[in-house]
Design a protein around this motif. Structure first.
Motif, PDB file in Angstrom:
ATOM      1  N   ARG A   1      49.308  38.671  51.459  1.00 16.91           N
ATOM      2  CA  ARG A   1      47.962  39.174  52.092  1.00 16.91           C
ATOM      3  C   ARG A   1      47.656  40.621  51.687  1.00 16.91           C
ATOM      4  O   ARG A   1      46.486  40.739  51.504  1.00 16.91           O
ATOM      5  CB  ARG A   1      48.379  39.235  53.607  1.00 16.91           C
ATOM      6  CG  ARG A   1      47.299  39.708  54.344  1.00 16.91           C
ATOM      7  CD  ARG A   1      47.536  40.105  55.942  1.00 16.91           C
ATOM      8  NE  ARG A   1      48.673  41.257  55.907  1.00 16.91           N
ATOM      9  CZ  ARG A   1      48.172  42.474  55.953  1.00 16.91           C
ATOM     10  NH1 ARG A   1      46.705  42.737  55.705  1.00 16.91           N
ATOM     11  NH2 ARG A   1      48.911  43.569  55.975  1.00 16.91           N
ATOM     12  N   GLN A   2      48.512  41.632  51.427  1.00 20.66           N
ATOM     13  CA  GLN A   2      48.432  42.882  51.006  1.00 20.66           C
ATOM     14  C   GLN A   2      47.771  42.886  49.595  1.00 20.66           C
ATOM     15  O   GLN A   2      46.681  43.559  49.356  1.00 20.66           O
ATOM     16  CB  GLN A   2      49.586  43.708  50.780  1.00 20.66           C
ATOM     17  CG  GLN A   2      50.001  43.760  52.693  1.00 20.66           C
ATOM     18  CD  GLN A   2      51.411  44.743  52.569  1.00 20.66           C
ATOM     19  OE1 GLN A   2      52.080  44.750  51.664  1.00 20.66           O
ATOM     20  NE2 GLN A   2      51.714  45.236  53.814  1.00 20.66           N
ATOM     21  N   MET A   3      48.431  42.159  48.657  1.00 17.80           N
ATOM     22  CA  MET A   3      47.855  42.161  47.180  1.00 17.80           C
ATOM     23  C   MET A   3      46.829  41.167  47.208  1.00 17.80           C
ATOM     24  O   MET A   3      46.448  41.074  45.766  1.00 17.80           O
ATOM     25  CB  MET A   3      49.129  41.551  46.393  1.00 17.80           C
ATOM     26  CG  MET A   3      50.546  42.600  46.334  1.00 17.80           C
ATOM     27  SD  MET A   3      49.945  44.650  46.387  1.00 17.80           S
ATOM     28  CE  MET A   3      49.675  44.523  44.603  1.00 17.80           C
ATOM     29  N   LYS A   4      46.217  40.370  47.967  1.00 12.83           N
ATOM     30  CA  LYS A   4      45.007  39.497  47.897  1.00 12.83           C
ATOM     31  C   LYS A   4      45.521  38.608  46.523  1.00 12.83           C
ATOM     32  O   LYS A   4      44.714  38.271  45.770  1.00 12.83           O
ATOM     33  CB  LYS A   4      43.681  40.142  47.464  1.00 12.83           C
ATOM     34  CG  LYS A   4      43.232  41.062  48.481  1.00 12.83           C
ATOM     35  CD  LYS A   4      42.002  41.766  48.436  1.00 12.83           C
ATOM     36  CE  LYS A   4      41.638  42.666  49.359  1.00 12.83           C
ATOM     37  NZ  LYS A   4      42.287  43.632  50.032  1.00 12.83           N
ATOM     38  N   VAL A   5      46.691  37.853  46.751  1.00 11.35           N
ATOM     39  CA  VAL A   5      47.255  37.129  45.814  1.00 11.35           C
ATOM     40  C   VAL A   5      46.515  35.861  45.783  1.00 11.35           C
ATOM     41  O   VAL A   5      46.195  35.409  44.510  1.00 11.35           O
ATOM     42  CB  VAL A   5      48.597  36.764  45.999  1.00 11.35           C
ATOM     43  CG1 VAL A   5      49.236  35.634  44.998  1.00 11.35           C
ATOM     44  CG2 VAL A   5      49.544  38.155  45.897  1.00 11.35           C
ATOM     45  N   ASP A   6      45.924  35.181  46.670  1.00 13.29           N
ATOM     46  CA  ASP A   6      45.157  33.986  46.619  1.00 13.29           C
ATOM     47  C   ASP A   6      43.873  33.991  45.791  1.00 13.29           C
ATOM     48  O   ASP A   6      43.626  33.011  45.445  1.00 13.29           O
ATOM     49  CB  ASP A   6      44.989  33.369  47.994  1.00 13.29           C
ATOM     50  CG  ASP A   6      46.211  32.886  48.762  1.00 13.29           C
ATOM     51  OD1 ASP A   6      47.179  32.436  48.043  1.00 13.29           O
ATOM     52  OD2 ASP A   6      46.298  33.043  50.146  1.00 13.29           O
TER      53      ASP A   6
ATOM     54  N   ALA B   1      40.594  35.162  40.375  1.00 16.95           N
ATOM     55  CA  ALA B   1      38.949  34.707  40.319  1.00 16.95           C
ATOM     56  C   ALA B   1      38.499  36.263  40.505  1.00 16.95           C
ATOM     57  O   ALA B   1      37.412  36.341  40.157  1.00 16.95           O
ATOM     58  CB  ALA B   1      38.762  33.761  41.258  1.00 16.95           C
ATOM     59  N   ASP B   2      39.147  37.080  41.620  1.00 15.11           N
ATOM     60  CA  ASP B   2      38.395  38.167  42.057  1.00 15.11           C
ATOM     61  C   ASP B   2      38.667  39.467  41.436  1.00 15.11           C
ATOM     62  O   ASP B   2      38.316  40.578  41.481  1.00 15.11           O
ATOM     63  CB  ASP B   2      38.483  38.372  43.477  1.00 15.11           C
ATOM     64  CG  ASP B   2      37.684  37.229  44.249  1.00 15.11           C
ATOM     65  OD1 ASP B   2      37.033  36.220  43.546  1.00 15.11           O
ATOM     66  OD2 ASP B   2      38.068  37.064  45.464  1.00 15.11           O
ATOM     67  N   TRP B   3      39.967  39.548  40.505  1.00 11.87           N
ATOM     68  CA  TRP B   3      40.314  40.939  40.036  1.00 11.87           C
ATOM     69  C   TRP B   3      40.410  40.690  38.507  1.00 11.87           C
ATOM     70  O   TRP B   3      41.084  39.762  38.074  1.00 11.87           O
ATOM     71  CB  TRP B   3      41.593  41.227  40.620  1.00 11.87           C
ATOM     72  CG  TRP B   3      42.041  42.798  40.162  1.00 11.87           C
ATOM     73  CD1 TRP B   3      41.505  43.986  40.709  1.00 11.87           C
ATOM     74  CD2 TRP B   3      42.894  43.051  39.316  1.00 11.87           C
ATOM     75  NE1 TRP B   3      42.345  44.873  39.969  1.00 11.87           N
ATOM     76  CE2 TRP B   3      43.112  44.315  39.282  1.00 11.87           C
ATOM     77  CE3 TRP B   3      43.797  42.131  38.369  1.00 11.87           C
ATOM     78  CZ2 TRP B   3      44.068  44.912  38.602  1.00 11.87           C
ATOM     79  CZ3 TRP B   3      44.788  42.901  37.559  1.00 11.87           C
ATOM     80  CH2 TRP B   3      44.804  44.235  37.469  1.00 11.87           C
ATOM     81  N   LYS B   4      40.006  41.600  37.976  1.00 11.13           N
ATOM     82  CA  LYS B   4      40.270  41.719  36.639  1.00 11.13           C
ATOM     83  C   LYS B   4      40.919  43.213  35.914  1.00 11.13           C
ATOM     84  O   LYS B   4      40.697  44.015  36.509  1.00 11.13           O
ATOM     85  CB  LYS B   4      38.705  41.621  35.869  1.00 11.13           C
ATOM     86  CG  LYS B   4      38.971  41.530  34.101  1.00 11.13           C
ATOM     87  CD  LYS B   4      37.425  41.427  33.685  1.00 11.13           C
ATOM     88  CE  LYS B   4      37.476  41.472  32.116  1.00 11.13           C
ATOM     89  NZ  LYS B   4      36.013  41.414  31.596  1.00 11.13           N
TER      90      LYS B   4
ATOM     91  N   THR C   1      48.461  42.997  37.281  1.00 15.00           N
ATOM     92  CA  THR C   1      48.255  42.364  36.118  1.00 15.00           C
ATOM     93  C   THR C   1      49.357  41.207  36.145  1.00 15.00           C
ATOM     94  O   THR C   1      48.921  39.950  35.871  1.00 15.00           O
ATOM     95  CB  THR C   1      48.159  43.168  34.908  1.00 15.00           C
ATOM     96  OG1 THR C   1      47.000  44.048  34.951  1.00 15.00           O
ATOM     97  CG2 THR C   1      48.100  42.370  33.799  1.00 15.00           C
ATOM     98  N   LYS C   2      50.407  41.527  36.479  1.00 21.58           N
ATOM     99  CA  LYS C   2      51.675  40.729  36.048  1.00 21.58           C
ATOM    100  C   LYS C   2      51.763  39.619  37.280  1.00 21.58           C
ATOM    101  O   LYS C   2      51.897  38.495  37.248  1.00 21.58           O
ATOM    102  CB  LYS C   2      52.823  41.519  36.448  1.00 21.58           C
ATOM    103  CG  LYS C   2      54.161  40.685  36.166  1.00 21.58           C
ATOM    104  CD  LYS C   2      54.041  39.940  35.019  1.00 21.58           C
ATOM    105  CE  LYS C   2      54.159  40.581  33.496  1.00 21.58           C
ATOM    106  NZ  LYS C   2      54.248  39.739  32.550  1.00 21.58           N
ATOM    107  N   ILE C   3      51.261  40.135  38.609  1.00 21.94           N
ATOM    108  CA  ILE C   3      51.017  39.165  39.580  1.00 21.94           C
ATOM    109  C   ILE C   3      49.975  38.027  39.191  1.00 21.94           C
ATOM    110  O   ILE C   3      49.965  36.733  39.384  1.00 21.94           O
ATOM    111  CB  ILE C   3      50.747  39.732  40.994  1.00 21.94           C
ATOM    112  CG1 ILE C   3      51.733  40.652  41.532  1.00 21.94           C
ATOM    113  CG2 ILE C   3      50.198  38.801  42.030  1.00 21.94           C
ATOM    114  CD1 ILE C   3      51.178  41.604  42.623  1.00 21.94           C
ATOM    115  N   ARG C   4      48.803  38.522  38.628  1.00 21.94           N
ATOM    116  CA  ARG C   4      47.904  37.539  38.065  1.00 21.94           C
ATOM    117  C   ARG C   4      48.432  36.693  37.058  1.00 21.94           C
ATOM    118  O   ARG C   4      48.175  35.561  37.063  1.00 21.94           O
ATOM    119  CB  ARG C   4      46.687  38.413  37.728  1.00 21.94           C
ATOM    120  CG  ARG C   4      45.446  37.597  37.288  1.00 21.94           C
ATOM    121  CD  ARG C   4      44.331  38.705  36.962  1.00 21.94           C
ATOM    122  NE  ARG C   4      43.148  37.941  36.990  1.00 21.94           N
ATOM    123  CZ  ARG C   4      42.474  37.589  35.550  1.00 21.94           C
ATOM    124  NH1 ARG C   4      43.219  37.723  34.459  1.00 21.94           N
ATOM    125  NH2 ARG C   4      41.383  36.871  35.762  1.00 21.94           N
TER     126      ARG C   4
END
Length: 404
Positions: free
Chosen positions: A64-69, A73-76, A124-127
């Motif tokens: 939730r905090q990192m908006k992982v879902d 698509a939403d973060w570059k 970036t690593k989460i992505r």
């Protein structure tokens, strides 16, 4: 018993049933709900249901905090990270798992950390991990079997002193901790190739971030590393440069369209040299102490924005909201809005904000309690932007100070 689907003891099966029942409320928030996925958390905690439950609930909050879902698509990532962070996904091993390459030599840790924030590297690593997890799901559907982990190849050629620069090691350690806490059993094997003589020293600096199970999956290959790679990977899935036959469409043996080989970061990307922030306030936070800035947010959806830099070393920072109408309430008793983390603000000034969904007294906490020897000078700007006209609330722009 291995603790995997189809190979469970009676007690392990009972633990799985109990685990599923206890987390019914958060199951919809998880990327998967099947037994294969839940067993990963149980194995990570040796089938201690209480510990596995605590772990997975923290993961739900992390998502939730990192908006992982929506992070794919939403973060570059910033341009400097996309261009100069080496590595990439390329091919599949013989069981169909994705392969990720980390190419250490060309990496310029100092240049990268002077050009982007630690949080950008973490995101970036989460992505990357989420992309690999998505590829595992695609492979599972394609092959009709469970694919839940990856093969990781560490190319250590060129590993040198620049890679064990303290801020770089600390940042990498935080990334490893994040991975261990939130993606259990995500690694099938880690194959290290071309390790130089200094590798044991570098490994000693980061191994305490790894759990025992992960350490057991690390194999340092010798001079026959290409032969060993081919045992795990079909040649047509292995780049030519690593002993296979795979090339890019243009014949590039390094497969640069899939694997980034990084390089030295041009100084034009350095944030410290290209951005000069004028700070309204500065304060020295004594060793073992913390600083709280309080802001009375009267209108929901107000924007709370901060900028800060520290001198000489990193500083902890988090945001909280008072739950009692008392100035004596301690930070540990307040509601956590933004988890406290250590920021390399001595290298890259931090600039961020959050939307205050509820009115109340919000507390920005600078934490130096972990530093037993060093005081920290912190320079900062804070502003509150109300939702109506976008103007800063001048009366509370400086905040109240409390040193602990």
């Amino acid at each position: 018993m291995s603790g995997r689907v189809g190979d469970l003891s009676t007690k392990q099966a009972e633990s799985l049933t109990e685990f599923r029942e206890r987390i019914q409320d958060v199951l919809p928030c998880l990327p998967a709900q099947h037994d294969h996925y839940l067993l990963r958390w149980l194995r990570a905690r040796n089938f201690n249901v209480q510990k596995a439950e605590n772990m997975i609930r923290k993961h739900v909050e992390f998502r939730r905090q990192m908006k992982v879902d929506t992070i794919i698509a939403d973060w570059k990532p910033p341009e400097v990270i996309e261009k100069y962070v080496s590595g990439g996904m390329c091919g599949y091993d013989r069981e169909g798992s994705p392969i990720w390459y980390d190419v250490i030599g060309p990496l310029d840790p100092k240049g990268l950390l002077l050009s982007a924030t630690k949080q950008d590297f973490l995101k970036t690593k989460i992505r990357h991990i989420e992309m690999l997890q998505r590829e595992c799901r695609r492979q599972a559907e394609k092959l009709g079997k469970n694919i839940e982990s990856i093969t990781l190849i560490y190319d250590c050629e060129g590993l040198g002193l620049k890679h064990i620069w303290k801020p770089a090691v600390e940042t990498y350690g935080e990334i490893l901790t994040m991975y261990e806490d939130n993606y259990p059993e995500g690694l099938k094997r880690v194959l290290l190739i071309k390790a130089p003589k200094m590798f044991p020293m570098a490994y000693n600096l980061i191994k305490h971030f790894l759990c025992e199970e992960t350490r057991r999956k690390i194999v340092v290959l010798g001079s026959n590393w290409q032969e060993v790679l081919r045992k795990h990977i079909d040649p047509d899935q292995l780049p030519v440069v690593y002993g296979g036959t795979l090339t890019d469409p243009d014949g590039d043996p390094r497969c640069r369209t899939m694997i980034n080989y990084g390089g030295t970061v041009p100084k034009s990307y350095y944030v410290q040299e290209s951005v000069k922030v004028q700070y309204d306030s500065s304060v020295t936070i004594s060793r073992g102490s913390s600083l709280q800035l309080e802001y009375d947010i009267t209108a929901p959806s107000s924007l709370l924005r901060w900028q800060f830099a520290s001198d000489g070393a990193d500083i902890g920072f988090g945001v909280y909201r008072r739950t009692k109408d008392s100035r004596s309430q301690k930070v540990a008793e307040m509601m956590q809005v933004l988890p406290s983390e250590r920021y390399n603000a001595h290298l890259v000034p931090e600039d961020n904000c959050l939307t205050c969904s509820e009115p109340g007294v919000y507390v920005l906490s600078f934490d130096n309690s972990y530093s037993l020897l060093q005081s920290k000078k912190v320079s900062y700007n804070v502003e509150v932007v109300p939702p109506d006209d976008g103007q800063m609330q001048a009366p509370c722009s400086r905040g109240d100070l409390r040193l602990q």
